[in-house]
Write an enzyme that holds these catalytic residues in place. Structure first.
Site, PDB file in Angstrom:
ATOM      1  CD1 TRP A  14      -2.368   1.861   2.201  1.00 41.62           C
ATOM      2  CD2 TRP A  14      -2.828   1.529   0.038  1.00 41.62           C
ATOM      3  NE1 TRP A  14      -3.338   2.758   1.813  1.00 41.62           N
ATOM      4  CE2 TRP A  14      -3.629   2.575   0.493  1.00 41.62           C
ATOM      5  CE3 TRP A  14      -2.924   1.139  -1.311  1.00 41.62           C
ATOM      6  CZ2 TRP A  14      -4.538   3.259  -0.325  1.00 41.62           C
ATOM      7  CZ3 TRP A  14      -3.824   1.814  -2.133  1.00 41.62           C
ATOM      8  CH2 TRP A  14      -4.613   2.854  -1.643  1.00 41.62           C
ATOM      9  N   GLY A 135      -9.679   3.616   3.187  1.00 38.81           N
ATOM     10  CA  GLY A 135     -10.862   3.287   2.392  1.00 38.81           C
ATOM     11  C   GLY A 135     -10.739   1.882   1.850  1.00 38.81           C
ATOM     12  CE  LYS A 190      -9.659  -3.059   6.571  1.00 39.17           C
ATOM     13  NZ  LYS A 190      -8.686  -3.896   5.877  1.00 39.17           N
ATOM     14  NE  ARG A 254      -2.200  -7.011   3.412  1.00 38.43           N
ATOM     15  CZ  ARG A 254      -1.634  -5.812   3.400  1.00 38.43           C
ATOM     16  NH1 ARG A 254      -0.330  -5.688   3.252  1.00 38.43           N
ATOM     17  NH2 ARG A 254      -2.353  -4.721   3.553  1.00 38.43           N
ATOM     18  CB  VAL A 278       2.044  -6.775   8.354  1.00 34.43           C
ATOM     19  CG1 VAL A 278       1.383  -6.673   9.727  1.00 34.43           C
ATOM     20  CG2 VAL A 278       3.561  -6.761   8.492  1.00 34.43           C
TER      21      VAL A 278
END
Ligand code: 13P
Length: 333
Positions: A14, A135, A190, A254, A278
């Site tokens: 990311w 998001g 989440k 993941r 991770v």
């Protein structure tokens, strides 16, 4: 005036993707620990360890030097996982200019302190505006140019508006929100629910049960999030429901993959050892249960996940436990 300079620390999937997005709009430098990663980004415009086969923006530059990364930085983006967030900021503190806004990408909570990442920014870099970008953003999909949206959350709307264009493109829409607490809690919470959804996937529990897990998961995320000071509406937005859905649904998630591994009978140690990335939900699950205890919030799904993570019982027993959700429900709220 000279172009804005964005620095991204951490070249995971990311961090690299956000750096590649920012490189379209600003002079962007990414810091990676490994020299091989830096060379690959600079020479081949790729990061094969985390984003296999995908091209990064050609203007994105990389360095292993934290000094170089921070020297001219106007906006600092933190792309390191939550467990190394504070240690990285301690290294950053003497190198970064005052008032530079800091944006977290990490979707975890600090173990021991239960802090959100922006709280850690305030502690380690006092005086710096702190916010986050979050998001439903599976990195590979965003980097491939599939349409997506995210939220920049900052306490100050003016700063949020100034940062919004840095990450925006015609296929990546960036909204703003001043509810930092609510926006920031969606991601960590989440991740825990997504482990449960992954267990359900692996066990073949069926779509009705998975929809129950997601919907009741949102209810418990919202309960804890509001208790911690977030706004209820935020949890039905992109950083809440949006991110919960993508993480529970995507086979690329993941955390969902971790759940599927639990369903296959693997232990936490085995799962962690087999991953080169991770999954934040593993460590976050126990922090969430501590917070749930402190604030007196009922979190039956997170409780089952935390028990599986600790090895107290397996995925099958966890879903047996979740049947009580259906059996015991009188009122939906
Ligand atoms: P994972 O960490 O489970 O891959 O979640 C990705 C994500 O946060 C998408 O928004």
């Amino acid at each position: 005036s000279r172009p804005m300079r964005v620095t991204v620390l951490g070249a995971g999937s990311w961090g690299t993707t956000v750096a590649s997005l920012a490189a379209r709009n600003a002079d962007t430098l990414i810091w990676a620990r490994r020299a091989s990663t830096v060379e690959q980004i600079n020479r081949e415009h790729r990061n094969e360890d985390y984003l296999k086969g995908l091209a990064l923006h050609r203007k994105l530059r990389a360095t292993t030097s934290l000094e170089e990364a921070l020297r001219d930085c106007d906006v600092l983006v933190m792309g390191v996982p939550s467990h190394s967030f504070r240690a990285t900021l301690k290294q950053v503190a003497p190198l970064v200019r005052p008032w530079v806004p800091v944006i977290s990408l990490a979707k975890g909570l600090e173990q021991g302190t239960q802090r959100r990442m922006t709280e850690i920014i305030h502690e380690e870099l006092p005086g710096h505006p702190a916010g986050l970008l979050a998001g439903p953003n599976i990195a590979r999909e965003v980097l491939q140019g599939m349409a997506a949206a995210a939220v920049v959350a900052m306490p100050d709307e003016t700063i949020a508006r100034a940062l919004q264009p840095l990450f925006s493109s015609s296929v990546f829409r960036v909204y703003i929100n001043t509810d930092v607490i609510g926006s920031e809690l969606g991601g960590p919470l989440k991740n825990v629910i997504a482990i449960s959804a992954g267990m359900g996937q692996g066990l073949g529990v069926g779509e009705n049960t998975r929809a129950m897990v997601i919907t009741r998961g949102l209810a418990e995320i919202t309960r804890l999030g509001v208790a911690l000071g977030g706004r209820a509406e935020t949890f039905s937005g992109l950083t809440g429901l949006g991110d919960l859905l993508t993480t529970c649904m995507s086979p690329l998630s993941r955390n969902r993959q971790v759940g599927e591994q639990y369903a296959a009978g693997k232990t936490t140690a085995e799962i962690v050892a087999s991953m080169n990335m991770v999954a934040e939900g593993i460590k976050t699950s126990s922090v969430v249960m501590e917070l749930a205890g402190t604030y007196g919030v009922d979190m039956p799904i997170a409780r089952e996940v935390a028990a599986v993570v600790k090895g107290e019982h397996g995925a099958v027993q966890a879903f047996r436990g979740l049947r009580r959700l259906a059996a015991g429900a009188e009122q939906e709220s």
